[in-house]
Write an enzyme that holds these catalytic residues in place. Structure first.
Site, PDB file in Angstrom:
ATOM      1  N   LYS A   1       0.612   4.886   6.828  1.00 48.58           N
ATOM      2  CA  LYS A   1      -0.136   5.611   6.043  1.00 48.58           C
ATOM      3  C   LYS A   1       0.517   7.214   5.820  1.00 48.58           C
ATOM      4  CE  LYS A   1      -2.839   2.422   4.132  1.00 48.58           C
ATOM      5  NZ  LYS A   1      -2.189   1.324   4.853  1.00 48.58           N
TER       6      LYS A   1
ATOM      7  N   SER B   1       0.804  -1.086   0.090  1.00 45.08           N
ATOM      8  CA  SER B   1      -0.038  -0.081   0.088  1.00 45.08           C
ATOM      9  C   SER B   1       0.690   1.247   0.021  1.00 45.08           C
ATOM     10  CB  SER B   1      -1.093  -0.007   1.116  1.00 45.08           C
ATOM     11  OG  SER B   1      -0.302   0.017   2.391  1.00 45.08           O
TER      12      SER B   1
END
Length: 206
Positions: free
Chosen positions: A164, A126
């Site tokens: 993230k 990701s």
């Protein structure tokens, strides 16, 4: 990075420290024949196994991957400290509680910023290409980061830490992957999350 090169570094460091193949196997929780296959190159050492070898040999994962090359990057102190690599977060426990620590890596004191430092191993793609799968990411414990910075964020009832990029927009906070194949998520009551640390460095091992 070839697995056999890493294995040869492990073998050399173990010999220098007087650790036999059998003793190394015992300490890392495997058998002597597996260590022999690593040394001969007939079996590959995975990225998941490296932190344990580094802990046993009291060296950094980076040193196992790159050997003396890493020492030429800068002149640093020889004093090293153990940095905890977190696994699954024990619900209700402090972030750096023993229950959360999976292994340790060792970094020179002079190469680190002030504050409490911990590490996570990136899992999944990701955050690629910035942070590849398997990379070790160093983070400083802090509850807030600036807009656009990468953070470790607790999700799933404070039991899982994810990496993230943080986006703050119009009073909302979004968890943004660098890989466009993945979807960003907004922190809401239905999807609660909290920042536990800021990424300060990450190594690409691919």
């Amino acid at each position: 990075m070839k697995s056999i090169e890493v294995a040869k570094r492990i073998e050399k460091i173990a010999e220098e420290k007087g650790i036999s193949g059998a003793e190394l196997a015992r300490r890392v929780g495997t058998d002597r024949s597996t260590i022999t296959r690593y040394y001969k190159g007939t079996r590959k050492i995975s990225m998941e196994e490296l932190p344990k070898f580094a802990e046993v040999l009291e060296v950094d994962v980076i040193e196992l991957l790159f050997g003396s090359e890493i020492k030429n990057i800068s002149t640093i102190s020889h004093e090293k400290i153990a940095i905890p690599v977190l696994g699954k977060i024990a619900c209700g426990e402090p972030i750096l509680a023993k229950e959360n620590i999976e292994s340790y890596i060792y970094k020179p004191v002079d190469s680190l910023p002030s504050g409490e430092i911990f590490a996570l191993q990136a899992k999944g793609d990701s955050m690629e290409p910035t942070i590849p799968d398997g990379a070790i990411v160093l983070l400083r414990v802090q509850p807030e980061v600036e807009n656009g910075e990468i953070a470790a964020v607790l999700v799933n009832g404070d039991e899982e830490a994810t990496l993230k990029r943080i986006r703050k927009e119009n009073g909302f906070i979004w968890l943004v992957p660098d890989n466009p194949k993945h979807q960003l998520k907004q922190i809401t009551e239905d999807y609660p999350a909290r920042i536990i640390g800021k990424a300060i460095s990450y190594e690409k091992f691919l």
